[in-house]
Enzyme design. Structure first.
Site, PDB file in Angstrom:
ATOM      1  N   ASP A  12       0.818  -1.219   0.000  1.00  0.00           N
ATOM      2  CA  ASP A  12       0.000   0.000   0.000  1.00  0.00           C
ATOM      3  C   ASP A  12       0.850   1.266   0.000  1.00  0.00           C
ATOM      4  O   ASP A  12       0.418   2.302   0.510  1.00  0.00           O
ATOM      5  CB  ASP A  12      -0.956   0.024   1.202  1.00  0.00           C
ATOM      6  N   ASN A  37      -4.889 -10.182  -4.888  1.00  0.00           N
ATOM      7  CA  ASN A  37      -5.106  -9.867  -3.476  1.00  0.00           C
ATOM      8  C   ASN A  37      -4.698  -8.452  -3.109  1.00  0.00           C
ATOM      9  O   ASN A  37      -4.981  -7.992  -2.008  1.00  0.00           O
ATOM     10  CB  ASN A  37      -4.342 -10.857  -2.589  1.00  0.00           C
ATOM     11  N   HIS A  40      -3.687  -1.753  -7.003  1.00  0.00           N
ATOM     12  CA  HIS A  40      -2.944  -0.531  -7.264  1.00  0.00           C
ATOM     13  C   HIS A  40      -3.946   0.536  -7.685  1.00  0.00           C
ATOM     14  O   HIS A  40      -4.642   0.390  -8.682  1.00  0.00           O
ATOM     15  CB  HIS A  40      -1.902  -0.754  -8.359  1.00  0.00           C
ATOM     16  N   THR A 238       3.005 -12.604   2.766  1.00  0.00           N
ATOM     17  CA  THR A 238       2.272 -13.147   1.628  1.00  0.00           C
ATOM     18  C   THR A 238       2.968 -14.433   1.184  1.00  0.00           C
ATOM     19  O   THR A 238       3.933 -14.871   1.797  1.00  0.00           O
ATOM     20  CB  THR A 238       2.185 -12.112   0.489  1.00  0.00           C
ATOM     21  N   THR A 300      -9.696  -4.951  -0.305  1.00  0.00           N
ATOM     22  CA  THR A 300     -10.470  -5.543   0.795  1.00  0.00           C
ATOM     23  C   THR A 300     -11.280  -4.530   1.575  1.00  0.00           C
ATOM     24  O   THR A 300     -12.257  -4.893   2.229  1.00  0.00           O
ATOM     25  CB  THR A 300      -9.527  -6.254   1.779  1.00  0.00           C
ATOM     26  N   GLY A 301     -10.868  -3.257   1.554  1.00  0.00           N
ATOM     27  CA  GLY A 301     -11.537  -2.245   2.362  1.00  0.00           C
ATOM     28  C   GLY A 301     -11.147  -2.291   3.826  1.00  0.00           C
ATOM     29  O   GLY A 301     -11.666  -1.525   4.644  1.00  0.00           O
ATOM     30  N   GLY A 414       0.388  13.973  -3.521  1.00  0.00           N
ATOM     31  CA  GLY A 414      -1.049  13.812  -3.690  1.00  0.00           C
ATOM     32  C   GLY A 414      -1.334  12.611  -4.566  1.00  0.00           C
ATOM     33  O   GLY A 414      -0.413  12.000  -5.127  1.00  0.00           O
TER      34      GLY A 414
END
Length: 435
Positions: A12, A37, A40, A238, A300-301, A414
């Site tokens: 991330d 999984n 991007h 992972t 996944t949120g 940004g």
């Protein structure tokens, strides 16, 4: 020039934006490990696109996008992604190629992943439940179904039948789940076969041809280096190698052909799921960081855990990847903090250490030793000129370079590709602004 771009933390870090920004100058972008999984996120002129399998170069017209043999490919996830892009007017199939040696991720992998996490309960690893681990297990055990098998339907049927029978033993008798029907899995693959078949090819040969033509190629990693199956915070990792060496083995491109390795790192640190995190903030500062950074997984949120920048783990990442440059992202998230902290050592069992221990029980007990710096408390959002950066922010960047020994070549201020400060051009040695 051939450049590896990968994450240096627990994923991330903002790799997609940086790859997209740099693809203006490249012929191809290659995904070399992972599956669907991790997402991007790209924001172009305010429009968000989330890619899970397809390389980030797909948003640049004329860029060839390659999925290497190191990826575990879910056919339904791929087709869904293609349809989403087509709906936005972005053609995919003409520019996407899939390695014939790429392993397929199938329904029994997903079923096993979910069953295992459910059984572990509170001790679960925190996988996405998308079958990545079981798919890599099949690959290593030499019973995997590969993209090339789609070209031979009769052989494919027998392989699916055997693999399903093998996995049903675990699903039914150990996890007490409903067994899967091999014929249904085969029929589903046959539906995808005609759509995927034209895209299957020899990715290694394609890369060799591009190299001989002196074309620029980007190798795009997924997740982050601290999630590497061998060198990460095992077992909270992972199931693939997320470090630079995997760019060669996961694509069929020789390691001596790489010219640079760029590491993407946030100006702070985040982590999803379980596992040690020495600089994690569980107080109001952590909540503020998460809110300002919108720290929720793109696929996944799930909320991300947040903490201060960890110099110790970053030095390990530099070592295992031979980083030639660092891209610092989400600097603007720190704009409102009066004080900024840098973890410059760990205190483990009363002893100050400068290397992260591989023993996870020991790492769990480590406490960060911080160096404090003044914050800038003014907006850096959207800046494109380093000279306009607040003095305190420039001091923070200079201190990071001093501690890490690697230049910070690009700064992201940004989410849009335009919100970027390029201090050193990536595809040549020209320094555009050092500050």
């Amino acid at each position: 020039m051939n450049i590896v771009i990968l994450g240096t933390q627990w994923g991330d870090e903002g790799k997609g934006k940086i790859v997209d920004m740099l693809t203006e100058d490249v012929a191809a972008v290659v995904r070399f490990q992972g599956g669907h999984n991790a997402g991007h996120t790209l924001i172009i002129d305010g429009e968000k696109t989330i890619l899970r399998l397809i390389p980030s170069g797909i948003l640049r017209e004329g860029v060839l996008c390659l999925i290497g043999n190191g990826v575990v490919l879910s056919p339904p996830a791929l087709m869904e992604e293609i349809e989403e892009l087509n709906a936005k007017g972005i053609p995919v199939t003409e520019r996407l190629r899939i390695s014939s040696a790429c392993n397929l991720l199938l329904p029994y992998h997903v079923a096993l992943d979910k069953a295992r996490e459910a059984e572990l309960g509170t001790k679960a690893i925190g996988t996405t439940g998308r079958g990545i681990g079981p798919a890599y297990e099949d690959k290593v055990a030499r019973r995997g179904i590969r993209a090339m098998d789609l070209l031979h339907p009769n052989q494919l049927l027998e392989k699916i039948k055997k693999a399903t029978a093998y996995h049903n033993i675990q699903l039914e008798h150990y996890y007490h789940q409903t067994p899967l029907d091999y014929q249904s899995i085969y029929n589903q693959l046959m539906e995808f076969r005609e759509k995927i078949k034209p895209m299957i090819g020899d990715v290694s040969a394609l890369l060799g041809n591009l190299r001989r033509q002196n074309k620029h190629i980007i190798f795009e990693g997924a997740q982050g280096s601290l999630l590497d199956i061998d060198l990460g915070t095992y077992p909270y990792v992972t199931s693939s190698n997320t470090t630079a060496g995997s760019a060669a083995t996961g694509s069929g491109f020789g390691p001596l052909y790489f010219d640079r390795v760029l590491g993407i790192t946030k100006a702070y640190v985040t982590r999803v799921g379980a596992g040690p995190f020495p600089t994690e903030l569980t107080n109001e500062e952590g909540k503020k960081m998460a809110k300002r950074g919108n720290e929720f997984g793109s696929v996944t949120g799930r909320p991300r855990r947040c903490g201060w920048f960890d110099v110790i783990s970053m030095r390990r990442t530099i070592q295992i990847n031979s980083l030639t440059g660092i891209v610092l992202t989400k600097l603007d998230v720190l704009d409102e903090f009066a004080k900024i902290h840098l973890c410059t050592a760990y205190r483990c069992d009363g002893e100050v250490v400068n290397e992260p221990p591989f023993d996870q029980s020991l790492l769990e007990s480590c406490e960060p030793v911080y160096e404090e710096m003044p914050g800038w408390q003014t907006s850096t959002y959207g800046l494109t000129d380093y000279s306009e950066m607040p003095k305190e922010a420039r001091n923070y960047i200079s201190r990071l370079e001093e501690l890490l020994g690697v230049p910070i070549t690009i700064i992201s201020t940004g989410p849009d590709r335009k919100h970027t400060i390029v201090r050193q051009a990536v595809f040549n040695q020209v320094i555009t602004a050092k500050g």
